[in-house]
Design a protein around this motif. Sequence first.
Motif, mmCIF file in Angstrom:
data_model
loop_
_atom_site.group_PDB
_atom_site.id
_atom_site.type_symbol
_atom_site.label_atom_id
_atom_site.label_comp_id
_atom_site.label_asym_id
_atom_site.label_seq_id
_atom_site.Cartn_x
_atom_site.Cartn_y
_atom_site.Cartn_z
ATOM 1 N N ARG A 1 13.805 1.032 -8.343
ATOM 2 C CA ARG A 1 14.348 -0.336 -8.293
ATOM 3 C C ARG A 1 13.228 -1.358 -8.137
ATOM 4 N NH1 ARG A 1 19.677 0.525 -8.229
ATOM 5 N NH2 ARG A 1 20.435 2.371 -7.131
ATOM 6 N N LEU A 2 12.266 -1.057 -7.300
ATOM 7 C CA LEU A 2 11.136 -1.967 -7.124
ATOM 8 C C LEU A 2 10.352 -2.112 -8.427
ATOM 9 C CD1 LEU A 2 9.911 -0.788 -3.607
ATOM 10 C CD2 LEU A 2 11.067 -2.956 -4.149
ATOM 11 N N ASP A 3 10.227 -1.025 -9.158
ATOM 12 C CA ASP A 3 9.542 -1.088 -10.459
ATOM 13 C C ASP A 3 10.324 -1.972 -11.441
ATOM 14 O OD1 ASP A 3 7.608 0.613 -9.470
ATOM 15 O OD2 ASP A 3 8.443 2.414 -10.420
ATOM 16 N N PHE A 4 11.642 -1.860 -11.439
ATOM 17 C CA PHE A 4 12.463 -2.700 -12.315
ATOM 18 C C PHE A 4 12.380 -4.170 -11.911
ATOM 19 C CE2 PHE A 4 15.231 1.112 -13.516
ATOM 20 C CZ PHE A 4 14.745 1.157 -14.807
ATOM 21 N N ILE A 5 12.354 -4.433 -10.608
ATOM 22 C CA ILE A 5 12.200 -5.816 -10.140
ATOM 23 C C ILE A 5 10.870 -6.385 -10.618
ATOM 24 C CG2 ILE A 5 11.834 -7.236 -8.079
ATOM 25 C CD1 ILE A 5 13.917 -5.446 -6.674
ATOM 26 N N ALA A 6 9.812 -5.597 -10.512
ATOM 27 C CA ALA A 6 8.493 -6.055 -10.974
ATOM 28 C C ALA A 6 8.506 -6.329 -12.469
ATOM 29 C CB ALA A 6 7.434 -5.005 -10.628
ATOM 30 N N LEU A 7 9.202 -5.488 -13.220
ATOM 31 C CA LEU A 7 9.316 -5.684 -14.664
ATOM 32 C C LEU A 7 10.015 -7.007 -14.956
ATOM 33 C CD1 LEU A 7 8.530 -3.778 -17.079
ATOM 34 C CD2 LEU A 7 10.917 -3.098 -17.156
ATOM 35 N N ALA A 8 11.118 -7.255 -14.263
ATOM 36 C CA ALA A 8 11.882 -8.486 -14.474
ATOM 37 C C ALA A 8 11.080 -9.711 -14.071
ATOM 38 C CB ALA A 8 13.188 -8.430 -13.691
ATOM 39 N N GLU A 9 10.422 -9.635 -12.933
ATOM 40 C CA GLU A 9 9.631 -10.772 -12.464
ATOM 41 C C GLU A 9 8.420 -11.016 -13.344
ATOM 42 O OE1 GLU A 9 10.587 -10.810 -7.675
ATOM 43 O OE2 GLU A 9 8.877 -9.640 -8.407
ATOM 44 N N GLY A 10 8.000 -9.988 -14.074
ATOM 45 C CA GLY A 10 6.866 -10.120 -14.983
ATOM 46 C C GLY A 10 7.245 -10.627 -16.364
ATOM 47 N N GLY A 11 8.502 -11.055 -16.534
ATOM 48 C CA GLY A 11 8.939 -11.620 -17.801
ATOM 49 C C GLY A 11 9.463 -10.592 -18.785
ATOM 50 N N LEU A 12 9.731 -9.380 -18.313
ATOM 51 C CA LEU A 12 10.164 -8.307 -19.207
ATOM 52 C C LEU A 12 11.564 -7.805 -18.830
ATOM 53 C CD1 LEU A 12 6.778 -6.357 -19.345
ATOM 54 C CD2 LEU A 12 7.711 -7.900 -21.081
ATOM 55 N N PHE A 13 12.414 -8.733 -18.453
ATOM 56 C CA PHE A 13 13.770 -8.374 -18.028
ATOM 57 C C PHE A 13 14.519 -7.591 -19.108
ATOM 58 C CE2 PHE A 13 18.319 -9.843 -17.778
ATOM 59 C CZ PHE A 13 18.681 -9.025 -16.725
ATOM 60 N N ASP A 14 14.337 -7.935 -20.380
ATOM 61 C CA ASP A 14 15.053 -7.252 -21.461
ATOM 62 C C ASP A 14 14.743 -5.756 -21.494
ATOM 63 O OD1 ASP A 14 16.252 -9.575 -22.201
ATOM 64 O OD2 ASP A 14 14.991 -9.944 -23.955
ATOM 65 N N ARG A 15 13.567 -5.384 -21.013
ATOM 66 C CA ARG A 15 13.191 -3.964 -21.040
ATOM 67 C C ARG A 15 13.956 -3.140 -20.017
ATOM 68 N NH1 ARG A 15 6.652 -3.343 -21.739
ATOM 69 N NH2 ARG A 15 6.406 -4.657 -23.604
ATOM 70 N N VAL A 16 14.512 -3.810 -19.021
ATOM 71 C CA VAL A 16 15.232 -3.081 -17.985
ATOM 72 C C VAL A 16 16.402 -2.321 -18.596
ATOM 73 C CG1 VAL A 16 16.637 -3.315 -15.911
ATOM 74 C CG2 VAL A 16 14.530 -4.641 -16.131
ATOM 75 N N THR A 17 17.239 -3.004 -19.356
ATOM 76 C CA THR A 17 18.405 -2.357 -19.956
ATOM 77 C C THR A 17 17.983 -1.304 -20.971
ATOM 78 O OG1 THR A 17 19.637 -4.405 -19.672
ATOM 79 C CG2 THR A 17 20.607 -2.760 -21.103
ATOM 80 N N GLU A 18 16.967 -1.604 -21.758
ATOM 81 C CA GLU A 18 16.491 -0.623 -22.740
ATOM 82 C C GLU A 18 16.059 0.663 -22.047
ATOM 83 O OE1 GLU A 18 16.609 -0.679 -25.888
ATOM 84 O OE2 GLU A 18 16.928 -2.776 -26.428
ATOM 85 N N THR A 19 15.398 0.518 -20.912
ATOM 86 C CA THR A 19 14.934 1.680 -20.167
ATOM 87 C C THR A 19 16.090 2.436 -19.529
ATOM 88 O OG1 THR A 19 12.880 0.495 -19.680
ATOM 89 C CG2 THR A 19 13.347 2.441 -18.345
ATOM 90 N N LEU A 20 17.085 1.689 -19.063
ATOM 91 C CA LEU A 20 18.218 2.297 -18.372
ATOM 92 C C LEU A 20 19.226 2.956 -19.302
ATOM 93 C CD1 LEU A 20 19.091 -0.300 -15.589
ATOM 94 C CD2 LEU A 20 18.406 2.078 -15.237
ATOM 95 N N LEU A 21 19.303 2.513 -20.546
ATOM 96 C CA LEU A 21 20.379 2.963 -21.450
ATOM 97 C C LEU A 21 20.573 4.485 -21.485
ATOM 98 C CD1 LEU A 21 20.494 0.723 -24.656
ATOM 99 C CD2 LEU A 21 22.404 1.368 -23.174
ATOM 100 N N PRO A 22 19.503 5.291 -21.604
ATOM 101 C CA PRO A 22 19.721 6.744 -21.650
ATOM 102 C C PRO A 22 20.337 7.304 -20.373
ATOM 103 C CG PRO A 22 17.535 6.168 -22.468
ATOM 104 C CD PRO A 22 18.087 4.938 -21.827
ATOM 105 N N LEU A 23 20.249 6.549 -19.274
ATOM 106 C CA LEU A 23 20.850 6.986 -18.015
ATOM 107 C C LEU A 23 22.279 6.477 -17.851
ATOM 108 C CD1 LEU A 23 17.841 6.301 -15.601
ATOM 109 C CD2 LEU A 23 18.527 8.505 -16.584
ATOM 110 N N LEU A 24 22.652 5.476 -18.647
ATOM 111 C CA LEU A 24 23.939 4.816 -18.473
ATOM 112 C C LEU A 24 25.067 5.449 -19.265
ATOM 113 C CD1 LEU A 24 22.877 1.043 -18.524
ATOM 114 C CD2 LEU A 24 23.419 2.462 -16.540
ATOM 115 N N ILE A 25 24.738 6.027 -20.420
ATOM 116 C CA ILE A 25 25.783 6.587 -21.280
ATOM 117 C C ILE A 25 25.367 7.970 -21.784
ATOM 118 C CG2 ILE A 25 26.766 4.384 -22.001
ATOM 119 C CD1 ILE A 25 25.127 4.515 -24.540
ATOM 120 N N HIS A 26 26.350 8.722 -22.199
ATOM 121 C CA HIS A 26 26.115 10.062 -22.748
ATOM 122 C C HIS A 26 25.143 9.960 -23.919
ATOM 123 C CE1 HIS A 26 26.928 13.907 -24.705
ATOM 124 N NE2 HIS A 26 27.594 14.297 -23.616
ATOM 125 N N SER A 27 24.255 10.933 -24.032
ATOM 126 C CA SER A 27 23.228 10.903 -25.080
ATOM 127 C C SER A 27 23.822 10.808 -26.480
ATOM 128 C CB SER A 27 22.333 12.148 -24.975
ATOM 129 O OG SER A 27 23.112 13.333 -25.086
#
Length: 233
Positions: free
Chosen positions: A103-129
């Motif tokens: 979570r801290l890594d995702f917060i750093a990503l978002a605060e670094g201007g890369l918020f869009d990458r959060v969902t892209e990174t999470l997608l394989p964990l959110l839904i069946h492959s």
Amino acid sequence: MKEFQLVLIPGLLCDAQLWQSQIEDLADVADVWIADHTRSATMAGVARDVLADVPFASFALAGLSMGGYITLEIMRQAPQRVLRLALLDTAAGAEPPQQTQRRLDFIALAEGGLFDRVTETLLPLLIHSARLGERALTDSIKSMARNIGKDAFIRQQHAIMSRADSLGLLRSINCPTLVLCGRQDALTPLARHEEIAAGIKGARLEVIEDCGHLSTMEKPAEVNAALRRWLSA
């Protein structure tokens, strides 16, 4: 007035779209209200927000993922208002250190201007492959994340990290309870749900086959049927 008053709480980076199928399918039996879980940076504060806003004196309560954490905090703060409880694709234990770091890594990503990458990174964990290539589904997930936005996402992450261990709370829950998850949920595996169901007297555990973490969107018909069984129990 419908037979049931139903409060639905979305998960992290999710809004009412997470529950759209349930809103439509249960409209004949339930007055449905979707909680705003974006304003506070502590789990206790988020639960207080929901309790202050909800238009029903008492209600059936369902939450998915972060929404499940919030429902458990509501059971800590105001159990007398909850007539039925549904915990979907969630967990009752405290935040493990490795998840806190992620979570801290995702917060750093978002605060670094890369918020869009959060969902892209999470997608394989959110839904069946098998569903990752389904554009309508993945676009809806990304749309929810954009609607929540960076600042609310950061508050939500801090709230999740602040949550209390609710395993001891489970034994005090005495309303009809549904515990549901996707068989292939990669974020909150089946074992976490078996733990919850074992801790709540009379809880019903339902497992949705060929389904990941966002069960309400991935397998809406199966989830809707389970919710109807829960409401009529």
